[in-house]
Design a protein around this motif. Structure first.
Motif, PDB file in Angstrom:
ATOM      1  N   ARG A   6       4.058  -0.132   5.527  1.00  6.00           N
ATOM      2  CA  ARG A   6       3.196  -0.309   6.709  1.00  6.00           C
ATOM      3  C   ARG A   6       3.595   0.632   7.830  1.00  6.00           C
ATOM      4  O   ARG A   6       2.740   1.197   8.524  1.00  6.00           O
ATOM      5  N   VAL A   7       4.882   0.822   8.026  1.00  6.94           N
ATOM      6  CA  VAL A   7       5.360   1.740   9.061  1.00  6.94           C
ATOM      7  C   VAL A   7       4.921   3.166   8.733  1.00  6.94           C
ATOM      8  O   VAL A   7       4.457   3.906   9.603  1.00  6.94           O
ATOM      9  N   ARG A   9       2.323   4.068   6.932  1.00  4.62           N
ATOM     10  CA  ARG A   9       0.867   4.145   7.143  1.00  4.62           C
ATOM     11  C   ARG A   9       0.554   4.361   8.622  1.00  4.62           C
ATOM     12  O   ARG A   9      -0.265   5.194   8.987  1.00  4.62           O
ATOM     13  N   ARG A  10       1.211   3.572   9.485  1.00  8.59           N
ATOM     14  CA  ARG A  10       0.963   3.664  10.915  1.00  8.59           C
ATOM     15  C   ARG A  10       1.387   5.024  11.473  1.00  8.59           C
ATOM     16  O   ARG A  10       0.688   5.625  12.289  1.00  8.59           O
ATOM     17  N   LYS A  13      -1.063   7.758  10.667  1.00  8.44           N
ATOM     18  CA  LYS A  13      -2.301   7.692  11.456  1.00  8.44           C
ATOM     19  C   LYS A  13      -2.161   8.431  12.780  1.00  8.44           C
ATOM     20  O   LYS A  13      -3.142   8.812  13.393  1.00  8.44           O
ATOM     21  N   MET A  14      -0.929   8.619  13.232  1.00 11.50           N
ATOM     22  CA  MET A  14      -0.694   9.300  14.510  1.00 11.50           C
ATOM     23  C   MET A  14      -0.821  10.819  14.391  1.00 11.50           C
ATOM     24  O   MET A  14      -0.819  11.515  15.394  1.00 11.50           O
ATOM     25  N   GLU A  19      -6.715  10.560  11.720  1.00 14.74           N
ATOM     26  CA  GLU A  19      -6.870   9.172  12.142  1.00 14.74           C
ATOM     27  C   GLU A  19      -7.856   8.405  11.263  1.00 14.74           C
ATOM     28  O   GLU A  19      -7.692   7.221  11.008  1.00 14.74           O
ATOM     29  N   TYR A  23      -5.413   6.403   3.647  1.00 15.45           N
ATOM     30  CA  TYR A  23      -3.977   6.572   3.436  1.00 15.45           C
ATOM     31  C   TYR A  23      -3.700   7.452   2.219  1.00 15.45           C
ATOM     32  O   TYR A  23      -2.871   8.359   2.269  1.00 15.45           O
TER      33      TYR A  23
END
Length: 128
Positions: A6-7, A9-10, A13-14, A19, A23
Motif C-alpha cells: 500500500r505504501v 502504491r501511494r 501515485k505521487m 496519478e 498500479y
C-alpha cells in the motif's frame, strides 16, 4: 495486500503524470515488479544458491529432485510436497518449487548467480 504494498502504491501515485495510471501500468512503465513478485524473485535466487552455488552443502536435503524421464522445460525439476495443513504451504521449499519448475532451462542451467539473475528477470516478466 500488505502494508508495504500500500505504501508503494501511494508513493507511486505521487510521481507526476502517473496519478491516473493503474498500479500495474505504473510498475510496467518504471520497469519494476510488485513487492510480492520481488519476494518471489528473492526466494528463487535463494533456491538457486541452495541448489547450485554457495549453500550447496546446506541445501542437499532441503529440496527433492523430481524423478521422471519425460520432462519438458528445464531439466532440473523439483518435487512438490503434498500437505493437508495450509500453514505448510507457506514454507520456503513449498513456495518456491512450483515457480522453479516453470523457469526456462537457460535460467536453471546458468553458470553463475549474475547470469541467473538476468535470466530470471526475463522469465518472471513472462511468467507473472
Amino acid at each position: 495486500m500488505d502494508l508495504l504494498e500500500r505504501v508503494q502504491r501511494r508513493a507511486m501515485k505521487m510521481i507526476r503524470g502517473m496519478e491516473h495510471v493503474s498500479y500495474e501500468d505504473r510498475l510496467r512503465q518504471l520497469g519494476l515488479f510488485s513487492l510480492e513478485n520481488r519476494r518471489l524473485q528473492g526466494d528463487l535466487i535463494a533456491a538457486f544458491q541452495y541448489l547450485k552455488d554457495a549453500y550447496k552443502k546446506a541445501g542437499e536435503g532441503l529440496f527433492t529432485r523430481a524423478s521422471s524421464d519425460r520432462m519438458r522445460g528445464n531439466g532440473f525439476k523439483l518435487e512438490e510436497g503434498r500437505f493437508r495443513l495450509d500453514i505448510r504451504k507457506k514454507f520456503f521449499t513449498v513456495r518456491v518449487v512450483r515457480h522453479w519448475n516453470r523457469l526456462s532451462r537457460e535460467a536453471v542451467d546458468a553458470p553463475s548467480l549474475e547470469m541467473y539473475k538476468a535470466r530470471l528477470d526475463g522469465d518472471l516478466s513472462n511468467l507473472i
